[in-house]
Design a protein around this motif. Structure first.
Motif, PDB file in Angstrom:
ATOM      1  N   PHE A 231      -1.901   7.645   7.966  1.00  0.00           N
ATOM      2  CA  PHE A 231      -0.504   7.270   8.192  1.00  0.00           C
ATOM      3  C   PHE A 231      -0.036   7.701   9.577  1.00  0.00           C
ATOM      4  N   THR A 276       4.148   7.001  -0.393  1.00  0.00           N
ATOM      5  CA  THR A 276       3.009   7.167   0.507  1.00  0.00           C
ATOM      6  C   THR A 276       2.192   5.887   0.602  1.00  0.00           C
ATOM      7  N   ILE A 277       1.955   5.230  -0.535  1.00  0.00           N
ATOM      8  CA  ILE A 277       1.186   3.982  -0.531  1.00  0.00           C
ATOM      9  C   ILE A 277       1.920   2.904   0.248  1.00  0.00           C
ATOM     10  N   VAL A 278       3.235   2.809   0.043  1.00  0.00           N
ATOM     11  CA  VAL A 278       4.017   1.794   0.751  1.00  0.00           C
ATOM     12  C   VAL A 278       3.955   2.023   2.260  1.00  0.00           C
ATOM     13  N   LEU A 280       1.621   3.577   3.963  1.00  0.00           N
ATOM     14  CA  LEU A 280       0.276   3.272   4.438  1.00  0.00           C
ATOM     15  C   LEU A 280       0.056   1.771   4.584  1.00  0.00           C
ATOM     16  N   VAL A 281       0.569   1.009   3.625  1.00  0.00           N
ATOM     17  CA  VAL A 281       0.436  -0.444   3.699  1.00  0.00           C
ATOM     18  C   VAL A 281       1.179  -0.986   4.914  1.00  0.00           C
ATOM     19  N   LEU A 282       2.388  -0.490   5.142  1.00  0.00           N
ATOM     20  CA  LEU A 282       3.184  -0.979   6.266  1.00  0.00           C
ATOM     21  C   LEU A 282       2.547  -0.654   7.600  1.00  0.00           C
ATOM     22  N   SER A 284      -0.593   0.008   8.206  1.00  0.00           N
ATOM     23  CA  SER A 284      -1.899  -0.625   8.389  1.00  0.00           C
ATOM     24  C   SER A 284      -1.767  -2.066   8.857  1.00  0.00           C
ATOM     25  N   ARG A 285      -0.578  -2.634   8.745  1.00  0.00           N
ATOM     26  CA  ARG A 285      -0.374  -4.006   9.220  1.00  0.00           C
ATOM     27  C   ARG A 285      -0.415  -4.085  10.731  1.00  0.00           C
ATOM     28  N   ARG A 287      -2.480  -3.457  13.373  1.00  0.00           N
ATOM     29  CA  ARG A 287      -3.873  -3.150  13.635  1.00  0.00           C
ATOM     30  C   ARG A 287      -4.074  -2.513  15.012  1.00  0.00           C
TER      31      ARG A 287
END
Length: 306
Positions: A231, A276-278, A280-282, A284-285, A287
């Motif tokens: 993150f 935390t998952i949300v 990380l997803v955001l 990781s977009r 790149r």
């Protein structure tokens, strides 16, 4: 205002073990090594800290023993991954399972006996200031240590020659070896530092935050610390902010339960992990931001040529 101060201080305290563990893993990953065993190392630090305390040792020595326990646990990973060239993912997962099992065995005799927790320190003059006193100057010593270590790690990575060498090894161990850097030795030092920091984070849980020993008391914090490094895009300042974010979500879900929100308690308890998952997803977009600081040799084995 009192409620704000209470939430702020509780957030900082809840974030402290994550700061320790994530800063340690940041150094490990900057060297090009991936250690997934943070959860196990934190549990080893937690149980050995309690064991030392119940053995009559001073609190400072108990914390040092927890640090050593975490470092020795990471040494097992280092021998497997760096000397015997085992798969780093498998070795890290094995360490997480090993730490959970050994800590449960050692902690059988402690039950849920309370520990004499590390107390907040009172700083003359500063602790008595209105608003700022209780907000900033009434934490326990390890909270301040976490901030000092954050500054030290930031300086080491970006202002010191040794930090430059560590990052060079994380990017291209072959090139670093060619110019004379002892790649394996430096990676061992990084792995030991990561284990020591995880052990310190575990000691904080069992000697300050809880304070008592409960089997698997880390409750996934080791995995959260691992996620925080990603993150943070391998940047210390983001590690600090991410730890505070998770700590804040932890405290908010406790506040929600306390005031009786008509939301299932299981959902409230899962809120920090969902956040935390949300995040990380955001992140990781993006790149390009991820690649910019990603250690190019992360989790790739290296054998020095003779």
């Amino acid at each position: 205002m009192d409620l704000f101060i209470s939430i702020f201080t509780a957030t900082v305290i809840a974030a402290t073990p994550l700061i320790f563990a994530a800063l340690g893993e940041l150094i490990v990953e900057k060297s090009g090594v991936l250690n997934l065993g943070i959860e196990g190392m934190m549990l080893m630090g937690a149980v050995f800290g309690v064991w030392a305390h119940f053995s009559g040792m001073p609190m400072t020595l108990a914390i040092l023993i927890a640090i050593v326990a975490g470092a020795l646990s990471s040494l097992v990973f280092g021998i497997l991954a760096l000397t015997f060239m085992a798969n780093q993912y498998a070795a890290g997962l094995a360490l997480a399972i090993f730490g959970g099992g050994v800590s449960a065995f050692i902690g059988r005799g402690f039950g849920s006996t309370p520990v004499d927790a590390v107390q907040p320190i009172k700083i003359p003059w500063l602790s008595d200031l209105p608003f700022l006193g209780p907000l900033l100057f009434q934490f326990d010593p390890l909270v301040y240590l976490s901030l000092i270590l954050f500054v030290a790690v930031s300086w080491f990575l970006y202002k010191s020659k040794a930090g430059l060498a560590l990052r060079a090894i994380g990017e291209s161990p072959e090139s670093a070896h060619a110019v004379g850097y002892p790649v394996i030795m430096i990676r061992y030092v990084a792995v030991l530092f990561g284990g020591a920091m995880a052990g310190l984070g575990g000691a904080y849980l069992s000697l300050v935050y809880t304070p008592l020993w409960v089997e698997n008391m880390t409750a996934g914090r080791g995995w959260i610390a691992l996620a925080l490094v990603v993150f943070a895009a391998w940047r210390p300042i983001r590690v600090l902010l991410g730890a505070w974010l998770f700590g804040g979500m932890t405290i908010l879900q406790l506040q929600g339960q306390a005031i009786g929100l008509k939301i299932p308690t299981e959902l409230l308890s899962a809120l920090p992990y969902i956040a935390t998952i949300v995040v990380l997803v955001l992140i990781s977009r993006n790149r390009m931001a991820m690649v910019l600081d990603f250690p190019a040799s992360l989790a790739k084995p290296f054998r020095p040529s003779s």
